[in-house]
Design an enzyme around this catalytic site. Structure first.
Site, PDB file in Angstrom:
ATOM      1  N   HIS A   8       0.822  -1.220   0.000  1.00  0.00           N
ATOM      2  CA  HIS A   8       0.000   0.000   0.000  1.00  0.00           C
ATOM      3  C   HIS A   8       0.848   1.259   0.000  1.00  0.00           C
ATOM      4  O   HIS A   8       2.028   1.234   0.332  1.00  0.00           O
ATOM      5  CB  HIS A   8      -0.996   0.025   1.169  1.00  0.00           C
ATOM      6  CG  HIS A   8      -0.397   0.057   2.553  1.00  0.00           C
ATOM      7  ND1 HIS A   8      -0.225  -1.055   3.334  1.00  0.00           N
ATOM      8  CD2 HIS A   8       0.038   1.097   3.320  1.00  0.00           C
ATOM      9  CE1 HIS A   8       0.276  -0.719   4.504  1.00  0.00           C
ATOM     10  NE2 HIS A   8       0.461   0.599   4.522  1.00  0.00           N
ATOM     11  N   HIS A  87       3.674   7.287   3.316  1.00  0.00           N
ATOM     12  CA  HIS A  87       4.624   6.166   3.374  1.00  0.00           C
ATOM     13  C   HIS A  87       4.340   5.136   2.289  1.00  0.00           C
ATOM     14  O   HIS A  87       3.260   5.111   1.706  1.00  0.00           O
ATOM     15  CB  HIS A  87       4.620   5.513   4.765  1.00  0.00           C
ATOM     16  CG  HIS A  87       3.332   4.836   5.169  1.00  0.00           C
ATOM     17  ND1 HIS A  87       2.305   5.488   5.829  1.00  0.00           N
ATOM     18  CD2 HIS A  87       2.903   3.559   5.020  1.00  0.00           C
ATOM     19  CE1 HIS A  87       1.320   4.634   6.068  1.00  0.00           C
ATOM     20  NE2 HIS A  87       1.645   3.452   5.575  1.00  0.00           N
ATOM     21  N   GLU A 136       7.432   1.390   5.311  1.00  0.00           N
ATOM     22  CA  GLU A 136       6.817   0.384   6.182  1.00  0.00           C
ATOM     23  C   GLU A 136       7.096  -0.994   5.580  1.00  0.00           C
ATOM     24  O   GLU A 136       6.957  -1.182   4.367  1.00  0.00           O
ATOM     25  CB  GLU A 136       5.302   0.623   6.265  1.00  0.00           C
ATOM     26  CG  GLU A 136       4.556  -0.409   7.118  1.00  0.00           C
ATOM     27  CD  GLU A 136       3.039  -0.171   7.118  1.00  0.00           C
ATOM     28  OE1 GLU A 136       2.582   0.911   6.685  1.00  0.00           O
ATOM     29  OE2 GLU A 136       2.321  -1.105   7.534  1.00  0.00           O
TER      30      GLU A 136
HETATM   31  C1  LIG Z   1      -2.686   1.887   9.714  1.00  0.00           C
HETATM   32  C2  LIG Z   1      -1.669   1.220  10.538  1.00  0.00           C
HETATM   33  C3  LIG Z   1      -0.302   1.063   9.883  1.00  0.00           C
HETATM   34  C4  LIG Z   1      -0.405   0.033   8.771  1.00  0.00           C
HETATM   35  O1  LIG Z   1      -0.728  -1.139   9.131  1.00  0.00           O
HETATM   36  O2  LIG Z   1      -0.212   0.300   7.585  1.00  0.00           O
HETATM   37  C5  LIG Z   1       0.251   2.390   9.420  1.00  0.00           C
HETATM   38  O3  LIG Z   1       0.635   2.637   8.328  1.00  0.00           O
HETATM   39  S1  LIG Z   1       0.352   3.581  10.677  1.00  0.00           S
HETATM   40  C6  LIG Z   1       1.064   5.004   9.862  1.00  0.00           C
HETATM   41  C7  LIG Z   1       1.391   6.016  10.881  1.00  0.00           C
HETATM   42  N1  LIG Z   1       2.491   5.595  11.721  1.00  0.00           N
HETATM   43  C8  LIG Z   1       3.760   5.976  11.508  1.00  0.00           C
HETATM   44  O4  LIG Z   1       4.057   6.771  10.612  1.00  0.00           O
HETATM   45  C9  LIG Z   1       4.785   5.411  12.466  1.00  0.00           C
HETATM   46  C10 LIG Z   1       6.208   5.779  12.074  1.00  0.00           C
HETATM   47  N2  LIG Z   1       6.369   7.234  11.990  1.00  0.00           N
HETATM   48  C11 LIG Z   1       7.087   7.939  12.886  1.00  0.00           C
HETATM   49  O5  LIG Z   1       7.687   7.419  13.808  1.00  0.00           O
HETATM   50  C12 LIG Z   1       7.089   9.448  12.713  1.00  0.00           C
HETATM   51  O6  LIG Z   1       5.987   9.822  11.950  1.00  0.00           O
HETATM   52  C13 LIG Z   1       8.395   9.976  12.015  1.00  0.00           C
HETATM   53  C14 LIG Z   1       8.613   9.336  10.643  1.00  0.00           C
HETATM   54  C15 LIG Z   1       9.623   9.721  12.913  1.00  0.00           C
HETATM   55  C16 LIG Z   1       8.235  11.479  11.801  1.00  0.00           C
HETATM   56  O7  LIG Z   1       7.990  12.074  13.015  1.00  0.00           O
HETATM   57  P1  LIG Z   1       7.552  13.624  13.102  1.00  0.00           P
HETATM   58  O8  LIG Z   1       7.615  13.983  14.546  1.00  0.00           O
HETATM   59  O9  LIG Z   1       6.295  13.851  12.376  1.00  0.00           O
HETATM   60  O10 LIG Z   1       8.561  14.407  12.228  1.00  0.00           O
HETATM   61  P2  LIG Z   1      10.037  14.918  12.468  1.00  0.00           P
HETATM   62  O11 LIG Z   1       9.980  16.384  12.478  1.00  0.00           O
HETATM   63  O12 LIG Z   1      10.715  14.224  13.618  1.00  0.00           O
HETATM   64  O13 LIG Z   1      10.670  14.423  11.117  1.00  0.00           O
HETATM   65  C17 LIG Z   1      12.042  14.300  10.934  1.00  0.00           C
HETATM   66  C18 LIG Z   1      12.314  14.558   9.464  1.00  0.00           C
HETATM   67  O14 LIG Z   1      11.654  13.553   8.658  1.00  0.00           O
HETATM   68  C19 LIG Z   1      10.753  14.197   7.741  1.00  0.00           C
HETATM   69  N3  LIG Z   1       9.545  13.376   7.632  1.00  0.00           N
HETATM   70  C20 LIG Z   1       8.629  13.192   8.572  1.00  0.00           C
HETATM   71  N4  LIG Z   1       7.650  12.394   8.141  1.00  0.00           N
HETATM   72  C21 LIG Z   1       7.978  12.085   6.865  1.00  0.00           C
HETATM   73  C22 LIG Z   1       7.339  11.298   5.865  1.00  0.00           C
HETATM   74  N5  LIG Z   1       6.169  10.686   6.115  1.00  0.00           N
HETATM   75  N6  LIG Z   1       7.928  11.171   4.675  1.00  0.00           N
HETATM   76  C23 LIG Z   1       9.109  11.783   4.400  1.00  0.00           C
HETATM   77  N7  LIG Z   1       9.779  12.563   5.321  1.00  0.00           N
HETATM   78  C24 LIG Z   1       9.196  12.710   6.512  1.00  0.00           C
HETATM   79  C25 LIG Z   1      10.459  15.541   8.341  1.00  0.00           C
HETATM   80  O15 LIG Z   1      10.056  16.450   7.359  1.00  0.00           O
HETATM   81  C26 LIG Z   1      11.786  15.906   8.965  1.00  0.00           C
HETATM   82  O16 LIG Z   1      12.657  16.370   7.964  1.00  0.00           O
HETATM   83  P3  LIG Z   1      13.444  17.774   8.118  1.00  0.00           P
HETATM   84  O17 LIG Z   1      12.379  18.813   8.197  1.00  0.00           O
HETATM   85  O18 LIG Z   1      14.301  17.837   6.900  1.00  0.00           O
HETATM   86  O19 LIG Z   1      14.223  17.637   9.401  1.00  0.00           O
HETATM   87 CO   LIG Z   2       0.690   1.726   6.367  1.00  0.00          CO
END
Ligand SMILES: CC[C@@H](C(=O)O)C(=O)SCCNC(=O)CCNC(=O)[C@H](O)C(C)(C)COP(=O)(O)OP(=O)(O)OC[C@H]1O[C@@H](n2cnc3c(N)ncnc32)[C@H](O)[C@@H]1OP(=O)(O)O
Ligand SMILES: [Co+2]
Length: 145
Positions: A8, A87, A136
């Site tokens: 997905h 993702h 993921e």
């Molecule tokens: C439905 C259930 C399950 C399934 O079975 O399929 C799911 O899919 S659940 C989906 C939701 N759960 C998750 O996403 C869990 C894992 N994610 C995380 O732990 C956090 O979201 C993260 C990835 C660590 C981001 O945390 P956050 O606090 O929002 O952001 P930061 O500011 O710490 O981000 C650092 C850095 O990374 C960039 N970033 C953040 N998210 C993404 C993304 N989705 N894709 C690409 N880049 C991302 C963010 O912009 C920051 O970059 P800089 O600004 O350059 O520092």
């Molecule tokens: Co998912």
């Protein structure tokens, strides 16, 4: 580890109701599951099914809306208020072997292996280690091997 199918594409949305209407009315989707809450993952989820090749399931669009203030997608929606691609999820045959594979390459794994929306184990890899894509990994559901 052998890479499996793209299960997905996760799409973060501010409104599940509006996103489902978009997929129905703009994209012509007919198979959309009812939304359900996954409090342990901090999201509300619904799947848009796309057709696969004969006899196989197509890649799904996973619509995810933040559930609660501590949702892992709350920050993403704050930065992208209209929502966006969040993702990519790939299947593997053996989740523990995949975890060991990525760990050996120094990739950051975000939290423990847990049960995902398809009822099989999943884990996430940090986007900064994965060509900018939050990745993921999920174990292929039994019967789909
Ligand atoms: C439905 C259930 C399950 C399934 O079975 O399929 C799911 O899919 S659940 C989906 C939701 N759960 C998750 O996403 C869990 C894992 N994610 C995380 O732990 C956090 O979201 C993260 C990835 C660590 C981001 O945390 P956050 O606090 O929002 O952001 P930061 O500011 O710490 O981000 C650092 C850095 O990374 C960039 N970033 C953040 N998210 C993404 C993304 N989705 N894709 C690409 N880049 C991302 C963010 O912009 C920051 O970059 P800089 O600004 O350059 O520092
Ligand atoms: Co998912």
């Amino acid at each position: 580890m052998k890479l499996g199918r793209l299960n997905h594409v996760g799409v973060a949305v501010p409104s599940m109701h509006d996103a489902i209407a978009y997929y129905r009315e703009v994209m012509g989707a007919s198979l959309i599951t009812a939304p359900f809450d996954m409090p342990e993952q901090g999201v509300k989820v619904a799947f848009v099914n796309t057709p696969g090749e004969a006899g196989t399931a197509g890649t799904q669009i996973e619509l995810i809306e933040p559930l609660g203030e501590t949702s892992p997608i709350a920050g993403f929606i704050a930065k992208n208020p209209a929502g966006g691609q969040h993702h990519l999820c790939y299947e593997v045959a053996d989740i523990e072997a995949a975890r060991a594979w990525f760990t050996a390459q120094g990739k950051r794994i975000l939290g423990p292996t847990r049960i995902g929306a398809h009822g099989t184990p999943i884990f996430f890899l940090h986007p900064k280690d994965m060509l900018g894509q939050l990745t993921e990994i999920m174990e292929t559901p039994r019967g789909d091997h």
